[in-house]
Design a protein around this motif. Structure first.
Motif, PDB file in Angstrom:
ATOM      1  N   CYS A  32     -72.333 -16.038 -25.268  1.00  0.00           N
ATOM      2  CA  CYS A  32     -72.126 -16.408 -26.633  1.00  0.00           C
ATOM      3  C   CYS A  32     -70.625 -16.713 -26.829  1.00  0.00           C
ATOM      4  CB  CYS A  32     -72.583 -15.347 -27.638  1.00  0.00           C
ATOM      5  SG  CYS A  32     -72.619 -15.792 -29.502  1.00  0.00           S
ATOM      6  N   ALA A  33     -69.652 -15.780 -26.157  1.00  0.00           N
ATOM      7  CA  ALA A  33     -68.522 -16.034 -26.438  1.00  0.00           C
ATOM      8  C   ALA A  33     -67.967 -17.262 -26.100  1.00  0.00           C
ATOM      9  CB  ALA A  33     -67.474 -14.885 -25.766  1.00  0.00           C
ATOM     10  N   ILE A  34     -68.523 -17.801 -24.562  1.00  0.00           N
ATOM     11  CA  ILE A  34     -68.106 -18.817 -24.172  1.00  0.00           C
ATOM     12  C   ILE A  34     -68.656 -20.111 -24.762  1.00  0.00           C
ATOM     13  CG2 ILE A  34     -68.256 -20.250 -21.643  1.00  0.00           C
ATOM     14  CD1 ILE A  34     -68.132 -17.826 -20.357  1.00  0.00           C
ATOM     15  N   GLY A  35     -70.018 -19.743 -25.225  1.00  0.00           N
ATOM     16  CA  GLY A  35     -70.698 -21.005 -25.972  1.00  0.00           C
ATOM     17  C   GLY A  35     -69.419 -21.005 -27.157  1.00  0.00           C
ATOM     18  N   ARG A  36     -69.244 -20.246 -27.770  1.00  0.00           N
ATOM     19  CA  ARG A  36     -68.254 -20.395 -29.026  1.00  0.00           C
ATOM     20  C   ARG A  36     -66.821 -21.355 -28.862  1.00  0.00           C
ATOM     21  NH1 ARG A  36     -66.126 -15.035 -31.881  1.00  0.00           N
ATOM     22  NH2 ARG A  36     -64.770 -14.967 -30.201  1.00  0.00           N
ATOM     23  N   ALA A  37     -66.393 -20.796 -27.582  1.00  0.00           N
ATOM     24  CA  ALA A  37     -65.374 -21.620 -27.160  1.00  0.00           C
ATOM     25  C   ALA A  37     -65.490 -23.180 -26.980  1.00  0.00           C
ATOM     26  CB  ALA A  37     -64.519 -21.056 -26.243  1.00  0.00           C
ATOM     27  N   LEU A  38     -66.666 -23.230 -26.279  1.00  0.00           N
ATOM     28  CA  LEU A  38     -66.987 -24.715 -25.806  1.00  0.00           C
ATOM     29  C   LEU A  38     -67.382 -25.524 -27.141  1.00  0.00           C
ATOM     30  CD1 LEU A  38     -69.202 -24.100 -22.622  1.00  0.00           C
ATOM     31  CD2 LEU A  38     -66.885 -24.969 -22.842  1.00  0.00           C
ATOM     32  N   MET A  39     -67.872 -24.830 -28.378  1.00  0.00           N
ATOM     33  CA  MET A  39     -68.214 -25.553 -29.373  1.00  0.00           C
ATOM     34  C   MET A  39     -67.039 -26.558 -30.020  1.00  0.00           C
ATOM     35  SD  MET A  39     -71.420 -25.193 -30.322  1.00  0.00           S
ATOM     36  CE  MET A  39     -71.414 -25.552 -32.063  1.00  0.00           C
ATOM     37  N   SER A  40     -65.904 -26.289 -29.772  1.00  0.00           N
ATOM     38  CA  SER A  40     -65.019 -26.855 -30.323  1.00  0.00           C
ATOM     39  C   SER A  40     -64.474 -28.091 -29.341  1.00  0.00           C
ATOM     40  CB  SER A  40     -63.428 -26.057 -30.384  1.00  0.00           C
ATOM     41  OG  SER A  40     -63.115 -25.482 -29.152  1.00  0.00           O
ATOM     42  N   GLU A  41     -65.249 -28.310 -28.205  1.00  0.00           N
ATOM     43  CA  GLU A  41     -64.995 -29.479 -27.545  1.00  0.00           C
ATOM     44  C   GLU A  41     -63.726 -29.495 -26.678  1.00  0.00           C
ATOM     45  OE1 GLU A  41     -66.481 -33.097 -29.174  1.00  0.00           O
ATOM     46  OE2 GLU A  41     -66.944 -34.025 -27.001  1.00  0.00           O
ATOM     47  N   PRO A  42     -63.456 -28.394 -26.170  1.00  0.00           N
ATOM     48  CA  PRO A  42     -61.856 -28.286 -25.623  1.00  0.00           C
ATOM     49  C   PRO A  42     -61.726 -29.154 -24.463  1.00  0.00           C
ATOM     50  CG  PRO A  42     -63.034 -26.352 -24.900  1.00  0.00           C
ATOM     51  CD  PRO A  42     -64.191 -27.205 -25.653  1.00  0.00           C
ATOM     52  N   LYS A  43     -60.402 -29.189 -24.015  1.00  0.00           N
ATOM     53  CA  LYS A  43     -60.028 -29.949 -23.002  1.00  0.00           C
ATOM     54  C   LYS A  43     -59.704 -28.989 -21.850  1.00  0.00           C
ATOM     55  CE  LYS A  43     -57.816 -33.668 -25.522  1.00  0.00           C
ATOM     56  NZ  LYS A  43     -56.704 -33.972 -26.430  1.00  0.00           N
ATOM     57  N   LEU A  44     -59.158 -27.901 -22.440  1.00  0.00           N
ATOM     58  CA  LEU A  44     -58.724 -26.628 -21.527  1.00  0.00           C
ATOM     59  C   LEU A  44     -59.160 -25.163 -22.258  1.00  0.00           C
ATOM     60  CD1 LEU A  44     -57.131 -25.307 -19.302  1.00  0.00           C
ATOM     61  CD2 LEU A  44     -55.112 -25.288 -21.332  1.00  0.00           C
ATOM     62  N   LEU A  45     -60.057 -24.628 -21.191  1.00  0.00           N
ATOM     63  CA  LEU A  45     -60.781 -23.331 -21.504  1.00  0.00           C
ATOM     64  C   LEU A  45     -59.894 -22.338 -20.893  1.00  0.00           C
ATOM     65  CD1 LEU A  45     -63.398 -22.351 -22.794  1.00  0.00           C
ATOM     66  CD2 LEU A  45     -64.477 -22.301 -20.609  1.00  0.00           C
ATOM     67  N   LEU A  46     -59.392 -21.374 -21.796  1.00  0.00           N
ATOM     68  CA  LEU A  46     -58.908 -19.890 -21.377  1.00  0.00           C
ATOM     69  C   LEU A  46     -59.904 -19.009 -21.504  1.00  0.00           C
ATOM     70  CD1 LEU A  46     -55.838 -20.276 -23.631  1.00  0.00           C
ATOM     71  CD2 LEU A  46     -55.925 -21.401 -21.302  1.00  0.00           C
ATOM     72  N   LEU A  47     -60.061 -18.222 -20.182  1.00  0.00           N
ATOM     73  CA  LEU A  47     -61.252 -17.261 -19.936  1.00  0.00           C
ATOM     74  C   LEU A  47     -60.358 -16.080 -19.555  1.00  0.00           C
ATOM     75  CD1 LEU A  47     -63.794 -19.050 -17.803  1.00  0.00           C
ATOM     76  CD2 LEU A  47     -64.284 -18.255 -20.203  1.00  0.00           C
ATOM     77  N   ASP A  48     -60.438 -15.095 -20.576  1.00  0.00           N
ATOM     78  CA  ASP A  48     -59.623 -13.772 -20.168  1.00  0.00           C
ATOM     79  C   ASP A  48     -60.701 -12.789 -19.657  1.00  0.00           C
ATOM     80  OD1 ASP A  48     -58.057 -11.782 -20.196  1.00  0.00           O
ATOM     81  OD2 ASP A  48     -57.274 -12.052 -21.950  1.00  0.00           O
ATOM     82  N   GLU A  49     -60.802 -12.434 -18.727  1.00  0.00           N
ATOM     83  CA  GLU A  49     -61.477 -11.600 -17.893  1.00  0.00           C
ATOM     84  C   GLU A  49     -62.950 -11.538 -18.103  1.00  0.00           C
ATOM     85  OE1 GLU A  49     -60.690  -8.023 -16.441  1.00  0.00           O
ATOM     86  OE2 GLU A  49     -58.233  -8.219 -16.653  1.00  0.00           O
ATOM     87  N   PRO A  50     -63.654 -12.436 -18.040  1.00  0.00           N
ATOM     88  CA  PRO A  50     -64.962 -12.886 -18.189  1.00  0.00           C
ATOM     89  C   PRO A  50     -65.912 -11.783 -17.735  1.00  0.00           C
ATOM     90  CG  PRO A  50     -64.399 -14.843 -17.073  1.00  0.00           C
ATOM     91  CD  PRO A  50     -62.993 -13.792 -17.242  1.00  0.00           C
ATOM     92  N   SER A  51     -65.594 -11.161 -16.351  1.00  0.00           N
ATOM     93  CA  SER A  51     -66.509 -10.237 -15.773  1.00  0.00           C
ATOM     94  C   SER A  51     -66.262  -8.964 -16.174  1.00  0.00           C
ATOM     95  CB  SER A  51     -66.227 -10.622 -14.154  1.00  0.00           C
ATOM     96  OG  SER A  51     -65.050  -9.832 -13.845  1.00  0.00           O
ATOM     97  N   ALA A  52     -65.188  -8.559 -17.167  1.00  0.00           N
ATOM     98  CA  ALA A  52     -64.972  -7.105 -17.373  1.00  0.00           C
ATOM     99  C   ALA A  52     -66.366  -6.649 -18.215  1.00  0.00           C
ATOM    100  CB  ALA A  52     -63.595  -6.984 -18.611  1.00  0.00           C
ATOM    101  N   GLY A  53     -66.684  -5.465 -17.643  1.00  0.00           N
ATOM    102  CA  GLY A  53     -67.545  -4.611 -18.109  1.00  0.00           C
ATOM    103  C   GLY A  53     -69.067  -4.889 -17.952  1.00  0.00           C
ATOM    104  N   LEU A  54     -69.129  -6.002 -17.273  1.00  0.00           N
ATOM    105  CA  LEU A  54     -70.815  -6.507 -16.978  1.00  0.00           C
ATOM    106  C   LEU A  54     -71.184  -5.877 -15.861  1.00  0.00           C
ATOM    107  CD1 LEU A  54     -70.308 -10.254 -18.029  1.00  0.00           C
ATOM    108  CD2 LEU A  54     -70.945  -8.368 -19.226  1.00  0.00           C
ATOM    109  N   ALA A  55     -72.467  -5.820 -15.591  1.00  0.00           N
ATOM    110  CA  ALA A  55     -73.259  -5.373 -14.272  1.00  0.00           C
ATOM    111  C   ALA A  55     -72.863  -6.501 -13.281  1.00  0.00           C
ATOM    112  CB  ALA A  55     -74.576  -5.098 -14.608  1.00  0.00           C
ATOM    113  N   PRO A  56     -72.905  -6.032 -11.917  1.00  0.00           N
ATOM    114  CA  PRO A  56     -72.633  -6.863 -10.607  1.00  0.00           C
ATOM    115  C   PRO A  56     -73.389  -8.137 -10.716  1.00  0.00           C
ATOM    116  CG  PRO A  56     -72.589  -4.933  -9.979  1.00  0.00           C
ATOM    117  CD  PRO A  56     -72.956  -4.925 -11.328  1.00  0.00           C
ATOM    118  N   VAL A  57     -74.783  -8.066 -11.064  1.00  0.00           N
ATOM    119  CA  VAL A  57     -75.614  -9.436 -11.088  1.00  0.00           C
ATOM    120  C   VAL A  57     -75.214 -10.344 -12.417  1.00  0.00           C
ATOM    121  CG1 VAL A  57     -77.441  -8.123 -12.233  1.00  0.00           C
ATOM    122  CG2 VAL A  57     -78.030 -10.147 -11.064  1.00  0.00           C
ATOM    123  N   ILE A  58     -74.819  -9.882 -13.398  1.00  0.00           N
ATOM    124  CA  ILE A  58     -74.269 -10.581 -14.175  1.00  0.00           C
ATOM    125  C   ILE A  58     -72.959 -11.306 -14.119  1.00  0.00           C
ATOM    126  CG2 ILE A  58     -73.947 -10.815 -16.836  1.00  0.00           C
ATOM    127  CD1 ILE A  58     -76.678  -9.777 -16.123  1.00  0.00           C
TER     128      ILE A  58
END
Lengths: 350, 234
Positions: free
Chosen positions: B143-169
């Protein structure tokens, strides 16, 4: 049209018809009071519902009342011009206090404390300039002279006229509440109240959005003060300004329901009827008791009924409807259904 | 596309970044890796305008960002997915996405963007009316990534997208990053999961104690002895 979409119009027509068939001054007086205070409380809740808790709205109300009255008495400026000046003054003050707060991220309790100080300062200014404002003894706008236009002076002696004015202003207040509710600003402000940084990162100009709603709320509140002054023809720091008035607004809105449009109105009805009942049953023996009762109720409400009376009733109704029928189309259904009292599932619970 | 020149930044008296220079070219995926407290999140916040650089220059497509307010930076085409997702937890998924398209230009194309994001994350379509804070961590990250993509960006900044998630996720999130960049979007990603992130990006910078220690292509860094010892544990 369904029953539900008829309802506001029928209710509105009944409210407009009241003074034409019913002339008893005391109940009309109570209703005028309720309408004026409902408008003031609605004005507060316009920003209060987004977590911008101001304890300084008594200050804005005082400015509305005192600037209008002072301009009339000392300069002879008609309230038709004096009220706009008062509204400008209140808006300017809101900008002066709001801008640094929002720019430098003064939020939550700290913002409430700043506004509390504002309400104290306005009170002090009114009492300190007692040569002009009458200080704590209060102030009376001069009666318009015989032969001069009552309309120009905005002074009416009959309750029916005042009732209709107050009703119109109250309805306008609800309309503004709805305009805000349906605007994109509402989403922005809800987002800000949850997480300012995340809101800024999605492109919300946080400072601007907060300032806009604060100025709107301050101007509306000042208008309530001016109206109160013109109706009562007597104002004192205790009744239209100061901390007690500010707290009374918060209390009434919390009791009525902060997240529903008619919540502040419900709060005004409850608090005014409570104060009147205490006054009539106990007379002068119970001066200040209403404050005691308010205090106790406030604690109970915040703990047990944080959405207020109306808010909680609407929630119960909404939950029942959810349980009995499947709402088709999910959010489209909810969005198309412009019902004022729809409890938002995203309402904060505390 | 994005260029930082000797940027210094911090919080009042505390300086977190010293003399950072990095660049991201159009269509690239670049990672900034490094340990806790290295200043990775601060770097992201400086780029998206949530804090101001104390020194140096930041340019995006030739425009100076150092004095541009955060909401204008979104308009220029930089979307920031903050650390810990920072969803509007009490709003529905759809309202969170609506907030992502807050800028007037994006608002006009809201339906289109919504379909795009829902196609990318079918799970979000199923959950559009759910209160965002009640979803699982992985769904919230979508949802957080989707929210960022809604603005139709040219550059996406992702800050630790894997933090706190299960390995498979975590695996799914990185697959997603791969898909997003194959769609032509430029990505700058901050990660502690060095092993995984180096598989998705073209180049990476190693940030330590507020300064850039090493930079290179993913292959070079994966080969580098010091990185293998310190971050990959091999």
């Amino acid at each position: 049209m369904t029953m539900r979409s008829y309802f506001p119009w029928v209710a509105g027509a009944v409210l407009v018809a009241v003074p034409f068939v019913y002339h008893s001054p005391y109940p009309l007086h109570i209703m005028i009071q309720i309408l004026i205070w409902s408008f003031a409380y609605t004005s507060w809740s316009v920003m209060g519902r987004f977590g911008l808790v101001s304890l300084g709205h008594g200050g804005f109300m005082g400015i509305g009342a005192y600037v209008t009255a002072l301009l009339w008495n000392h300069v002879g400026l008609s309230p038709w011009l004096g009220i706009p000046v008062a509204l400008l003054a209140a808006g300017a003050l809101a900008l002066i206090v709001g801008w640094p707060c929002f720019r430098f991220r003064i939020t939550g309790h700290y913002f409430a404390l700043v506004t509390l100080a504002l309400s104290g300062i306005v009170l002090q200014v009114i009492t300190a300039t007692r040569d002009y404002t009458g200080g704590s003894l209060g102030y009376t706008p001069e009666r318009h002279k015989a032969g001069e236009s009552a309309l120009l002076a905005l002074q009416f002696t009959d309750k029916e006229t005042w009732y209709l004015i107050a009703l119109g202003v109250w309805a306008a207040g609800l309309y503004i509440w709805h305009l805000v509710d349906r605007s994109m600003s509402r989403y922005a402000l809800e987002a800000i109240s949850e997480d300012e940084d995340a809101a800024a990162a999605t492109g919300v100009n946080v400072t601007k959005e907060k300032l806009r709603i604060t100025v709107l709320s301050a101007v509306m509140t000042a208008f309530a003060g001016a109206l109160y002054c013109q109706y009562q023809m007597f104002i004192s720091p205790d009744t239209v300004s100061g901390i007690s008035v500010s707290l009374q607004m918060v209390f009434a809105v919390v009791v009525g329901g902060i997240y529903v449009s008619l919540g502040p109105t419900a709060g005004a009805i409850i608090t005014l009827l409570l104060a009147e009942t205490l006054r009539i049953s106990f007379g002068t023996k119970a001066v200040g008791w209403d404050n005691l009762v308010y205090g106790v109720l406030l604690v109970l409400f915040i703990i047990f009924l944080p959405k207020g009376i109306l808010g909680s009733l609407m929630e119960v109704r909404w939950l029942r409807r959810q349980a009995t029928s499947v709402i088709p189309g999910g959010s489209e259904g909810a969005a198309a259904n412009g019902d004022a009292l729809r409890p938002d599932p995203s309402l904060r619970s505390g | 596309m994005l260029e930082l020149k000797s940027v210094g930044a911090g919080y009042s008296a505390f300086q977190a970044l010293f003399d950072i220079s990095l660049d991201v070219r159009h269509g690239e995926a670049v990672a900034v890796i490094g340990p806790n407290g290295a200043g990775k999140t601060t770097l992201m916040r400086v780029i998206s305008g949530l804090i101001r650089p104390q020194k140096g220059a930041i340019a995006f497509e030739g425009r100076d960002l150092a004095l541009t307010p955060a909401h204008r930076i979104v308009e220029l085409g930089i979307a920031h997915v903050p650390e810990n997702r920072r969803l509007f937890a009490r709003m529905t998924v759809e309202d969170n996405l609506r907030m992502g398209a807050f800028m007037p230009a994006a608002r006009a194309r809201f339906r289109q963007r919504l379909d795009f994001v829902f196609d990318l994350f079918p799970r979000l379509r199923e959950r559009r009316d759910q209160i965002a804070g009640t979803m699982s961590g992985g769904e919230q990250q979508m949802c957080a990534i989707g929210r960022a993509l809604m603005s139709e960006p040219k550059l996406l900044l992702l800050d630790e997208p894997s933090a706190g998630l299960a390995p498979v996720i975590v695996q799914q999130v990185f697959d997603l990053v791969r898909r997003i960049r194959s769609g032509g979007l430029t990505v700058l990603i901050v990660e502690q999961n060095v092993q995984q992130v180096l598989k998705v990006v073209d180049r990476a910078y190693l940030l330590e104690a507020g300064g850039i220690r090493t930079a290179g292509t993913s292959a070079e860094l994966l080969e580098s002895k010091s990185i293998r010892e310190a971050y990959l544990g091999v």
